[in-house]
Design an enzyme around this catalytic site. Structure first.
Site, PDB file in Angstrom:
ATOM      1  N   SER A 208       0.831  -1.142  -0.042  1.00 14.12           N
ATOM      2  CA  SER A 208       0.015   0.041  -0.030  1.00 14.12           C
ATOM      3  C   SER A 208       0.853   1.339   0.111  1.00 14.12           C
ATOM      4  CB  SER A 208      -0.806  -0.145   1.424  1.00 14.12           C
ATOM      5  OG  SER A 208      -1.635   1.462   1.465  1.00 14.12           O
TER       6      SER A 208
ATOM      7  N   TYR B 271      -2.456  -1.603  10.185  1.00  8.29           N
ATOM      8  CA  TYR B 271      -2.576  -1.640   8.609  1.00  8.29           C
ATOM      9  C   TYR B 271      -1.188  -1.121   8.369  1.00  8.29           C
ATOM     10  CZ  TYR B 271      -3.926  -0.781   3.728  1.00  8.29           C
ATOM     11  OH  TYR B 271      -3.938  -0.997   2.383  1.00  8.29           O
TER      12      TYR B 271
END
Length: 212
Positions: A85, A99
Protein backbone atom coordinates in the site's frame (compact mmCIF):
# COMPACT_ATOMS: atom_id res chain seq x y z
CA UNK A 1 -12.77 -21.27 -9.12
CA UNK A 2 -13.55 -19.67 -5.78
CA UNK A 3 -12.70 -21.37 -2.48
CA UNK A 4 -13.93 -19.76 0.74
CA UNK A 5 -11.48 -20.00 3.64
CA UNK A 6 -10.46 -18.04 6.73
CA UNK A 7 -6.97 -16.86 5.77
CA UNK A 8 -6.26 -16.11 9.43
CA UNK A 9 -6.06 -19.84 10.18
CA UNK A 10 -2.86 -21.84 9.85
CA UNK A 11 -4.62 -24.63 7.97
CA UNK A 12 -6.39 -22.38 5.45
CA UNK A 13 -3.69 -22.56 2.80
CA UNK A 14 -3.58 -26.37 3.06
CA UNK A 15 -7.26 -26.56 2.15
CA UNK A 16 -6.85 -24.18 -0.78
CA UNK A 17 -3.79 -25.97 -2.14
CA UNK A 18 -5.41 -29.40 -1.92
CA UNK A 19 -8.34 -28.06 -3.95
CA UNK A 20 -6.25 -26.19 -6.52
CA UNK A 21 -3.68 -28.95 -7.06
CA UNK A 22 -6.49 -31.46 -7.56
CA UNK A 23 -8.07 -29.42 -10.33
CA UNK A 24 -5.27 -27.43 -11.97
CA UNK A 25 -1.94 -28.95 -10.97
CA UNK A 26 1.09 -26.77 -10.24
CA UNK A 27 0.63 -23.12 -9.32
CA UNK A 28 2.46 -20.60 -11.51
CA UNK A 29 1.35 -17.34 -9.88
CA UNK A 30 0.60 -16.63 -6.23
CA UNK A 31 -1.08 -13.33 -5.41
CA UNK A 32 -1.36 -12.33 -1.77
CA UNK A 33 -4.06 -9.68 -1.70
CA UNK A 34 -5.44 -9.20 1.80
CA UNK A 35 -6.26 -5.93 3.53
CA UNK A 36 -8.29 -5.06 6.62
CA UNK A 37 -8.17 -1.78 8.53
CA UNK A 38 -8.65 -0.55 12.07
CA UNK A 39 -9.08 3.13 12.82
CA UNK A 40 -8.25 4.88 16.07
CA UNK A 41 -5.70 6.67 18.19
CA UNK A 42 -2.71 4.39 18.80
CA UNK A 43 -3.53 4.19 22.51
CA UNK A 44 -7.14 3.18 21.77
CA UNK A 45 -6.53 0.27 19.41
CA UNK A 46 -6.32 -2.94 21.48
CA UNK A 47 -3.37 -5.29 21.18
CA UNK A 48 -5.81 -8.01 20.10
CA UNK A 49 -6.75 -5.85 17.09
CA UNK A 50 -3.09 -5.41 16.18
CA UNK A 51 -2.71 -9.18 16.30
CA UNK A 52 -5.82 -9.73 14.18
CA UNK A 53 -4.73 -7.32 11.45
CA UNK A 54 -1.12 -8.51 11.35
CA UNK A 55 -2.34 -12.09 11.18
CA UNK A 56 -4.70 -11.37 8.27
CA UNK A 57 -2.69 -8.85 6.28
CA UNK A 58 0.82 -10.23 6.78
CA UNK A 59 0.83 -13.78 8.15
CA UNK A 60 -1.71 -15.06 5.61
CA UNK A 61 0.79 -14.11 2.88
CA UNK A 62 3.70 -15.66 4.79
CA UNK A 63 1.78 -18.94 5.11
CA UNK A 64 1.12 -19.07 1.37
CA UNK A 65 4.68 -18.09 0.45
CA UNK A 66 6.11 -20.70 2.81
CA UNK A 67 4.04 -23.44 1.17
CA UNK A 68 4.55 -22.48 -2.47
CA UNK A 69 8.14 -21.35 -2.93
CA UNK A 70 9.72 -24.83 -2.65
CA UNK A 71 7.79 -26.00 -5.71
CA UNK A 72 8.52 -22.82 -7.67
CA UNK A 73 12.22 -23.09 -6.87
CA UNK A 74 12.27 -26.75 -7.89
CA UNK A 75 10.61 -25.93 -11.24
CA UNK A 76 12.77 -22.85 -11.79
CA UNK A 77 9.86 -20.56 -12.57
CA UNK A 78 6.82 -18.90 -11.02
CA UNK A 79 5.78 -15.50 -9.76
CA UNK A 80 4.74 -14.12 -6.38
CA UNK A 81 2.71 -10.91 -6.08
CA UNK A 82 2.32 -9.23 -2.71
CA UNK A 83 -0.12 -6.37 -2.25
CA UNK A 84 1.24 -3.62 -0.01
CA UNK A 85 0.00 0.00 0.00
CA UNK A 86 0.99 3.65 -0.28
CA UNK A 87 0.60 3.49 3.52
CA UNK A 88 3.79 1.41 3.65
CA UNK A 89 5.73 3.81 1.41
CA UNK A 90 5.37 7.10 3.28
CA UNK A 91 3.49 8.34 6.37
CA UNK A 92 0.32 10.32 5.77
CA UNK A 93 -1.88 9.31 8.72
CA UNK A 94 -1.53 8.05 12.29
CA UNK A 95 -4.95 6.49 12.78
CA UNK A 96 -4.34 3.11 11.06
CA UNK A 97 -1.02 1.95 12.44
CA UNK A 98 -1.71 -1.83 12.45
CA UNK A 99 -2.49 -1.62 8.73
CA UNK A 100 0.61 0.53 8.12
CA UNK A 101 2.79 -1.97 9.99
CA UNK A 102 1.45 -4.90 7.99
CA UNK A 103 1.91 -3.21 4.62
CA UNK A 104 5.38 -1.83 5.41
CA UNK A 105 6.36 -5.35 6.45
CA UNK A 106 4.93 -6.71 3.20
CA UNK A 107 7.23 -4.39 1.25
CA UNK A 108 10.28 -5.52 3.24
CA UNK A 109 9.36 -9.20 2.86
CA UNK A 110 8.87 -8.74 -0.87
CA UNK A 111 12.28 -7.08 -1.28
CA UNK A 112 14.01 -9.87 0.63
CA UNK A 113 12.18 -12.52 -1.36
CA UNK A 114 13.26 -10.86 -4.59
CA UNK A 115 16.91 -11.09 -3.51
CA UNK A 116 16.44 -14.80 -2.85
CA UNK A 117 14.06 -15.91 -5.60
CA UNK A 118 14.94 -13.85 -8.70
CA UNK A 119 18.31 -15.63 -9.16
CA UNK A 120 16.40 -18.92 -9.03
CA UNK A 121 13.97 -17.99 -11.81
CA UNK A 122 11.04 -16.98 -9.59
CA UNK A 123 9.72 -13.44 -10.03
CA UNK A 124 8.48 -11.18 -7.25
CA UNK A 125 6.22 -8.15 -7.67
CA UNK A 126 5.12 -5.76 -4.94
CA UNK A 127 1.88 -3.98 -5.81
CA UNK A 128 1.51 -0.70 -3.90
CA UNK A 129 -1.98 0.70 -4.41
CA UNK A 130 -3.09 4.19 -3.61
CA UNK A 131 -6.83 4.90 -3.63
CA UNK A 132 -8.73 2.09 -5.39
CA UNK A 133 -12.48 1.65 -5.51
CA UNK A 134 -12.86 -1.47 -3.34
CA UNK A 135 -14.98 -2.52 -0.38
CA UNK A 136 -12.16 -2.25 2.17
CA UNK A 137 -13.91 0.67 3.86
CA UNK A 138 -16.83 -1.56 4.82
CA UNK A 139 -14.55 -3.73 7.00
CA UNK A 140 -13.00 -0.94 9.08
CA UNK A 141 -13.28 -1.28 12.84
CA UNK A 142 -13.22 2.11 14.59
CA UNK A 143 -11.82 2.41 18.12
CA UNK A 144 -11.89 6.20 18.50
CA UNK A 145 -15.11 8.08 17.68
CA UNK A 146 -14.99 11.12 15.44
CA UNK A 147 -11.73 10.50 13.55
CA UNK A 148 -11.97 11.62 9.94
CA UNK A 149 -10.19 9.24 7.57
CA UNK A 150 -7.12 10.69 5.85
CA UNK A 151 -5.88 9.56 2.47
CA UNK A 152 -2.45 9.97 0.87
CA UNK A 153 -3.48 13.19 -0.89
CA UNK A 154 -6.06 14.63 -3.25
CA UNK A 155 -3.60 14.42 -6.15
CA UNK A 156 -4.05 10.64 -6.29
CA UNK A 157 -7.15 9.78 -8.30
CA UNK A 158 -9.29 6.80 -7.26
CA UNK A 159 -8.59 3.92 -9.64
CA UNK A 160 -10.96 1.20 -10.75
CA UNK A 161 -9.98 -2.39 -9.89
CA UNK A 162 -9.92 -3.46 -13.55
CA UNK A 163 -7.38 -0.76 -14.37
CA UNK A 164 -5.17 -1.91 -11.50
CA UNK A 165 -5.47 -5.48 -12.77
CA UNK A 166 -4.30 -4.46 -16.24
CA UNK A 167 -1.39 -2.51 -14.76
CA UNK A 168 -0.37 -5.47 -12.64
CA UNK A 169 -0.65 -8.00 -15.47
CA UNK A 170 1.71 -5.91 -17.61
CA UNK A 171 4.16 -5.63 -14.70
CA UNK A 172 4.21 -9.37 -14.06
CA UNK A 173 4.74 -10.08 -17.75
CA UNK A 174 7.69 -7.66 -17.69
CA UNK A 175 8.93 -9.08 -14.35
CA UNK A 176 8.89 -5.68 -12.64
CA UNK A 177 9.21 -5.53 -8.87
CA UNK A 178 7.71 -2.19 -7.82
CA UNK A 179 4.22 -1.41 -9.10
CA UNK A 180 2.54 1.71 -7.70
CA UNK A 181 -0.93 2.55 -8.97
CA UNK A 182 0.12 6.19 -9.40
CA UNK A 183 3.63 7.23 -10.40
CA UNK A 184 3.23 10.48 -8.46
CA UNK A 185 3.98 8.53 -5.27
CA UNK A 186 7.66 8.51 -6.21
CA UNK A 187 7.91 12.22 -5.34
CA UNK A 188 7.14 11.90 -1.59
CA UNK A 189 9.24 8.73 -1.48
CA UNK A 190 12.24 10.67 -2.80
CA UNK A 191 11.68 13.56 -0.37
CA UNK A 192 11.42 11.10 2.51
CA UNK A 193 14.62 9.29 1.47
CA UNK A 194 16.50 12.57 1.03
CA UNK A 195 15.69 13.98 4.47
CA UNK A 196 13.47 11.85 6.74
CA UNK A 197 13.38 14.41 9.57
CA UNK A 198 12.39 17.27 7.31
CA UNK A 199 9.80 15.09 5.57
CA UNK A 200 8.17 14.10 8.89
CA UNK A 201 8.13 17.73 10.03
CA UNK A 202 6.31 18.65 6.84
CA UNK A 203 3.81 15.80 7.23
CA UNK A 204 3.09 16.81 10.83
CA UNK A 205 2.40 20.37 9.70
CA UNK A 206 0.19 19.07 6.88
CA UNK A 207 -1.87 16.97 9.28
CA UNK A 208 -2.16 19.84 11.74
CA UNK A 209 -3.76 21.94 9.03
CA UNK A 210 -6.19 19.27 7.79
CA UNK A 211 -9.71 18.61 9.16
CA UNK A 212 -10.18 15.75 11.66
Amino acid sequence: MAVAVDVGRDDAIDHVLDTVYGRFGDIDILMNNVGVLASGKPEDIPISEWERILNLNLMSAIRAIHQLIPGMIARGHGHIINTASFAGLFPYAWDRLPYVASKAAMIGVSEGLSLYLQPQGVGVTCLCPGPVRTAIGSTIRSWTPGIAPRGPGAQYAVMEPDAVGDLLADAVEANRFFVPTDEQVREPMLRRADNPDLFLTGQIALLAGSPG
